[in-house]
Scaffold this motif. Structure first.
Motif, PDB file in Angstrom:
ATOM      1  N   LEU A 137       0.932  -1.228   0.077  1.00 25.01           N
ATOM      2  CA  LEU A 137      -0.093  -0.012  -0.045  1.00 25.01           C
ATOM      3  C   LEU A 137       1.064   1.140   0.044  1.00 25.01           C
ATOM      4  O   LEU A 137       1.719   1.391   0.651  1.00 25.01           O
ATOM      5  N   ASP A 138       0.786   2.300  -1.058  1.00 20.27           N
ATOM      6  CA  ASP A 138       1.578   3.302  -1.099  1.00 20.27           C
ATOM      7  C   ASP A 138       0.967   4.353  -0.415  1.00 20.27           C
ATOM      8  O   ASP A 138      -0.062   5.036  -0.302  1.00 20.27           O
ATOM      9  N   HIS A 139       2.098   4.786   0.567  1.00 15.32           N
ATOM     10  CA  HIS A 139       1.808   5.999   1.443  1.00 15.32           C
ATOM     11  C   HIS A 139       2.561   7.042   1.167  1.00 15.32           C
ATOM     12  O   HIS A 139       2.778   8.139   1.931  1.00 15.32           O
ATOM     13  N   GLY A 140       3.190   7.229  -0.122  1.00 16.52           N
ATOM     14  CA  GLY A 140       3.883   8.129  -0.922  1.00 16.52           C
ATOM     15  C   GLY A 140       3.399   9.044  -1.907  1.00 16.52           C
ATOM     16  O   GLY A 140       2.583   9.605  -1.483  1.00 16.52           O
ATOM     17  N   THR A 141       3.993   8.972  -2.990  1.00 21.53           N
ATOM     18  CA  THR A 141       3.506   9.947  -4.130  1.00 21.53           C
ATOM     19  C   THR A 141       1.948   9.460  -4.620  1.00 21.53           C
ATOM     20  O   THR A 141       1.511  10.426  -4.874  1.00 21.53           O
TER      21      THR A 141
END
Length: 92
Positions: free
Chosen positions: A30-34
Motif C-alpha cells: 500500500l503506497d503512502h508516498g507519491t
C-alpha cells in the motif's frame, strides 16, 4: 520481506507498507508516498510492476471478490478455494 526487496532493488520506497506476498518475492504494498492509497505489486528482484496496480485497496478487494464470486480470471490467475484457503492458479 522489505529487507530482501531493498537489498536487491534500489526501487524500494520506505513509504510502501507490505500487506501480502506469494511464496516467491512478489509483495503487494500500500503506497503512502507519491500515490497515497494505491496498491502496487513489487518483485524483490525485478522491482515495481507498474502495470499491475490498483487505484486503492477497495478496488483490489472488489476485483478479488468479483473473481471469487464469478469464478473468473484476475490478472491471469484463477481463484481456487481448497481446504478453506485461497490460492491462485495459472489461468493458462
Amino acid at each position: 520481506m522489505r529487507d530482501r526487496a531493498s537489498d536487491q532493488n534500489d526501487d524500494w520506497n520506505q513509504q510502501w507498507v507490505p500487506f501480502a506476498s506469494d511464496l516467491g518475492l512478489n509483495v503487494l504494498v500500500l503506497d503512502h508516498g507519491t500515490n497515497p492509497g494505491r496498491v502496487l505489486l513489487v518483485d524483490g528482484v525485478d522491482g515495481l510492476h507498474g502495470h499491475r496496480t490498483w487505484p486503492s485497496l477497495t478496488d483490489l478487494t472488489d476485483q478479488v471478490s468479483e473473481a471469487l464470486l464469478a469464478s473468473t480470471v484476475l490478472n491471469g490467475h484463477q481463484p481456487v478455494v481448497e481446504d478453506k484457503r485461497l490460492r491462485w492458479s495459472d489461468a493458462n
